[in-house]
Design a protein around this motif. Structure first.
Motif, PDB file in Angstrom:
ATOM      1  N   TYR A 105       0.886  -1.045  -0.166  1.00  0.00           N
ATOM      2  CA  TYR A 105      -0.058  -0.067  -0.014  1.00  0.00           C
ATOM      3  C   TYR A 105       1.009   1.221  -0.079  1.00  0.00           C
ATOM      4  CZ  TYR A 105      -4.738  -1.875   0.591  1.00  0.00           C
ATOM      5  OH  TYR A 105      -5.886  -2.723   0.126  1.00  0.00           O
ATOM      6  N   VAL A 106       2.024   1.148   0.675  1.00  0.00           N
ATOM      7  CA  VAL A 106       2.681   2.459   0.528  1.00  0.00           C
ATOM      8  C   VAL A 106       3.338   2.510  -0.787  1.00  0.00           C
ATOM      9  CG1 VAL A 106       5.154   3.161   1.516  1.00  0.00           C
ATOM     10  CG2 VAL A 106       3.462   2.082   3.132  1.00  0.00           C
ATOM     11  N   ILE A 107       3.764   1.608  -1.421  1.00  0.00           N
ATOM     12  CA  ILE A 107       4.397   1.560  -2.656  1.00  0.00           C
ATOM     13  C   ILE A 107       3.358   2.126  -3.825  1.00  0.00           C
ATOM     14  CG2 ILE A 107       5.290   0.371  -4.914  1.00  0.00           C
ATOM     15  CD1 ILE A 107       6.485  -1.452  -2.957  1.00  0.00           C
ATOM     16  N   MET A 108       1.936   1.884  -3.554  1.00  0.00           N
ATOM     17  CA  MET A 108       0.747   2.238  -4.391  1.00  0.00           C
ATOM     18  C   MET A 108       0.752   3.660  -4.160  1.00  0.00           C
ATOM     19  SD  MET A 108       0.239  -0.081  -6.382  1.00  0.00           S
ATOM     20  CE  MET A 108      -1.082   0.628  -6.960  1.00  0.00           C
ATOM     21  N   ALA A 109       0.965   4.091  -2.822  1.00  0.00           N
ATOM     22  CA  ALA A 109       0.463   5.551  -2.484  1.00  0.00           C
ATOM     23  C   ALA A 109       1.369   6.282  -3.041  1.00  0.00           C
ATOM     24  CB  ALA A 109       0.638   5.934  -0.780  1.00  0.00           C
ATOM     25  N   ILE A 110       2.683   5.952  -3.267  1.00  0.00           N
ATOM     26  CA  ILE A 110       3.834   6.857  -3.985  1.00  0.00           C
ATOM     27  C   ILE A 110       3.579   6.804  -5.371  1.00  0.00           C
ATOM     28  CG2 ILE A 110       6.330   6.936  -4.160  1.00  0.00           C
ATOM     29  CD1 ILE A 110       6.759   5.580  -1.582  1.00  0.00           C
ATOM     30  N   ILE A 111       3.299   5.798  -6.115  1.00  0.00           N
ATOM     31  CA  ILE A 111       3.479   5.657  -7.423  1.00  0.00           C
ATOM     32  C   ILE A 111       2.080   5.710  -8.003  1.00  0.00           C
ATOM     33  CG2 ILE A 111       5.328   4.148  -7.379  1.00  0.00           C
ATOM     34  CD1 ILE A 111       3.622   1.851  -8.279  1.00  0.00           C
ATOM     35  N   GLY A 112       0.952   5.702  -7.287  1.00  0.00           N
ATOM     36  CA  GLY A 112      -0.564   5.565  -7.633  1.00  0.00           C
ATOM     37  C   GLY A 112      -0.794   6.905  -8.508  1.00  0.00           C
ATOM     38  N   PRO A 113      -0.640   8.118  -8.231  1.00  0.00           N
ATOM     39  CA  PRO A 113      -0.606   9.296  -8.971  1.00  0.00           C
ATOM     40  C   PRO A 113      -0.121   9.254 -10.350  1.00  0.00           C
ATOM     41  CG  PRO A 113      -0.592   9.898  -6.752  1.00  0.00           C
ATOM     42  CD  PRO A 113      -0.005   8.590  -6.675  1.00  0.00           C
ATOM     43  N   MET A 114       1.097   8.648 -10.403  1.00  0.00           N
ATOM     44  CA  MET A 114       1.922   8.663 -11.476  1.00  0.00           C
ATOM     45  C   MET A 114       1.214   7.618 -12.486  1.00  0.00           C
ATOM     46  SD  MET A 114       5.677   9.090 -10.021  1.00  0.00           S
ATOM     47  CE  MET A 114       5.627   7.618  -8.872  1.00  0.00           C
ATOM     48  N   ILE A 115       0.702   6.614 -12.042  1.00  0.00           N
ATOM     49  CA  ILE A 115       0.453   5.451 -13.185  1.00  0.00           C
ATOM     50  C   ILE A 115      -1.203   5.525 -13.180  1.00  0.00           C
ATOM     51  CG2 ILE A 115       2.196   3.919 -12.571  1.00  0.00           C
ATOM     52  CD1 ILE A 115       0.248   2.362 -10.671  1.00  0.00           C
ATOM     53  N   ALA A 116      -1.987   6.660 -12.677  1.00  0.00           N
ATOM     54  CA  ALA A 116      -3.333   6.662 -12.965  1.00  0.00           C
ATOM     55  C   ALA A 116      -3.414   7.119 -14.461  1.00  0.00           C
ATOM     56  CB  ALA A 116      -3.724   7.827 -12.039  1.00  0.00           C
ATOM     57  N   PRO A 117      -4.111   6.228 -15.109  1.00  0.00           N
ATOM     58  CA  PRO A 117      -4.551   6.383 -16.784  1.00  0.00           C
ATOM     59  C   PRO A 117      -5.129   7.550 -16.895  1.00  0.00           C
ATOM     60  CG  PRO A 117      -5.891   4.552 -15.971  1.00  0.00           C
ATOM     61  CD  PRO A 117      -4.898   5.009 -14.817  1.00  0.00           C
ATOM     62  N   TYR A 118      -6.044   8.196 -16.172  1.00  0.00           N
ATOM     63  CA  TYR A 118      -6.757   9.308 -16.500  1.00  0.00           C
ATOM     64  C   TYR A 118      -6.699  10.322 -15.253  1.00  0.00           C
ATOM     65  CZ  TYR A 118      -8.807   6.445 -20.063  1.00  0.00           C
ATOM     66  OH  TYR A 118      -8.952   5.395 -21.314  1.00  0.00           O
ATOM     67  N   ASP A 119      -7.318  11.580 -15.639  1.00  0.00           N
ATOM     68  CA  ASP A 119      -7.453  12.523 -14.604  1.00  0.00           C
ATOM     69  C   ASP A 119      -8.359  12.190 -13.357  1.00  0.00           C
ATOM     70  OD1 ASP A 119      -7.673  14.633 -12.602  1.00  0.00           O
ATOM     71  OD2 ASP A 119      -8.327  16.210 -14.248  1.00  0.00           O
ATOM     72  N   PRO A 120      -8.513  11.942 -12.388  1.00  0.00           N
ATOM     73  CA  PRO A 120      -9.596  11.293 -11.602  1.00  0.00           C
ATOM     74  C   PRO A 120     -10.746  12.319 -11.549  1.00  0.00           C
ATOM     75  CG  PRO A 120      -7.659  12.074 -10.032  1.00  0.00           C
ATOM     76  CD  PRO A 120      -7.136  12.090 -11.462  1.00  0.00           C
ATOM     77  N   GLN A 121     -10.523  13.594 -11.863  1.00  0.00           N
ATOM     78  CA  GLN A 121     -11.756  14.338 -11.795  1.00  0.00           C
ATOM     79  C   GLN A 121     -12.090  14.676 -12.976  1.00  0.00           C
ATOM     80  OE1 GLN A 121     -13.145  15.403  -9.121  1.00  0.00           O
ATOM     81  NE2 GLN A 121     -11.725  14.871  -7.395  1.00  0.00           N
ATOM     82  N   GLY A 122     -11.560  14.230 -14.318  1.00  0.00           N
ATOM     83  CA  GLY A 122     -12.041  14.518 -15.416  1.00  0.00           C
ATOM     84  C   GLY A 122     -13.196  13.630 -15.789  1.00  0.00           C
ATOM     85  N   GLN A 123     -14.122  14.461 -16.283  1.00  0.00           N
ATOM     86  CA  GLN A 123     -15.323  14.264 -16.898  1.00  0.00           C
ATOM     87  C   GLN A 123     -15.629  13.658 -18.456  1.00  0.00           C
ATOM     88  OE1 GLN A 123     -18.185  17.293 -15.486  1.00  0.00           O
ATOM     89  NE2 GLN A 123     -17.453  17.228 -13.476  1.00  0.00           N
TER      90      GLN A 123
END
Length: 346
Positions: free
Chosen positions: A45-63
């Motif tokens: 979970y710590v690793i995912m917290a660090i790299i999660g925003p970098m590997i997100a395929p889209y903008d989480p707020q993008g509509q």
């Protein structure tokens, strides 16, 4: 020839202190399955917290109104929301705030527990009793009304505000336990000897008392993190936090308000629910592993909780550990092998 072969055999490489310490640390981690699995989940979970925003395929707020409430597909692995937002991206970005809040609340609460709990146990008289009374007062303060007041005063309060509030309401239990442990340790011979030699109080507390309370501190920290994460997700679910923030509780809030259950949009609320359950399960397992090291009956030569429970069901059998040293048969390797056995008591 045998003598020459023995003389010419390569000598075993000496084991350095660092290697020995590393092997001991690894044996402690792998001795308990609870610690191994719980720590693996936490590190993941710590690793995912660090790299999660970098590997997100889209903008989480993008509509994207052309892909509204879409089930999982190659384009959106976990589907989309009622506004066309990618659920996987929101899930990946939510790792960071969730762990950040839990870690901050755990550190602050543990620091308060040490300062107030150890001080109230070490110092006798009115000072110690006053600190003990303070911890008793915070034990009975209800958590939910205070958090509701914080939201009413500042609906867009930052993560730090909630972390401090949850820590302020979660340190008292650990302080009570540390106070009891400190009172017991203050009367031990090594503490009395340090006092007699003229050591200052702060040095006695830091170098004589606190090292013996590390398991209790670890348990208190883990419990505080579990409580903080669970409380913050629950507050987010009912809408008592800044809803513009990215965390799993806010995902659940929007999912249930958009009737995701009745619409059978399981991909929207099941992933964040599972993510919360897994991190809480990992922390609970880590706490169980710490308990195996704290409990003297479980700590004795690595006797597991399951073995101790089996022995408790049979009062006539006491689990013991027999250490066989240098008893190997002729021609076999001599060494220290641990053999677990059961001794029948009368």
């Amino acid at each position: 020839m045998a003598v020459n072969a023995t003389l010419n055999a390569p000598e075993a490489e000496p084991v350095t202190v660092t290697q020995a310490g590393g092997r001991k640390f690894w044996s402690v981690l792998t001795r308990s399955k609870w610690v191994t699995v719980g720590l693996a989940i936490f590190v993941l979970y710590v690793i995912m917290a660090i790299i999660g925003p970098m590997i997100a395929p889209y903008d989480p707020q993008g509509q994207d109104y052309t892909a509204v409430m879409q089930p999982p597909s190659p384009a959106h692995w976990l589907g989309t929301t009622q506004l066309g937002q990618d659920v996987l991206s929101q899930l990946l970005v939510g790792f960071g705030p969730t762990l950040e809040l839990g870690f901050l609340a755990g550190v602050i609460a543990t620091a308060l527990s040490i300062i107030i709990g150890v001080s109230s146990g070490y110092y006798a008289g009115s000072a110690g009793e006053g600190l003990s009374l303070l911890s008793n007062v915070f034990l009975v303060i209800p958590q939910l009304p205070l958090l509701v007041v914080i939201y009413a005063l500042d609906p867009k309060a930052s993560l730090w505000v909630y972390a401090v509030a949850l820590a302020a309401l979660g340190w008292a239990w650990g302080a009570r336990v540390l106070r009891a442990q400190t009172i017991a340790l203050a009367n031990q011979d090594f503490v009395l000897a340090a006092k007699a030699s003229g050591e200052p109080a702060w040095r006695i507390i830091l170098f004589e008392i606190l090292p013996n309370e590390l398991p209790v501190l670890a348990t208190s920290f883990v419990f505080t993190v579990i409580g903080a994460i669970g409380s913050y997700v629950a507050l987010s679910f009912v809408g008592l936090v800044n809803l513009s923030s990215q965390n799993w509780g806010v995902m659940l809030y929007y999912a249930f308000n958009a009737q995701a259950v009745s619409e059978n949009a399981w991909w929207w609320y099941v992933p964040p629910g599972i993510a919360v359950a897994i991190i809480l399960l990992g922390l609970v397992m880590l706490n169980f592993g710490i308990d195996e090291f704290i409990n003297p009956r479980l700590k004795a030569a690595g006797i597991s909780r399951k073995q101790m429970k089996a022995a408790s069901l049979n009062p006539g059998v006491t689990p013991v550990v027999r250490r066989v040293r240098d008893t190997a048969p002729a021609g076999g390797p001599a060494g220290a092998e641990t053999v677990r056995s059961a001794r029948r008591t009368k």
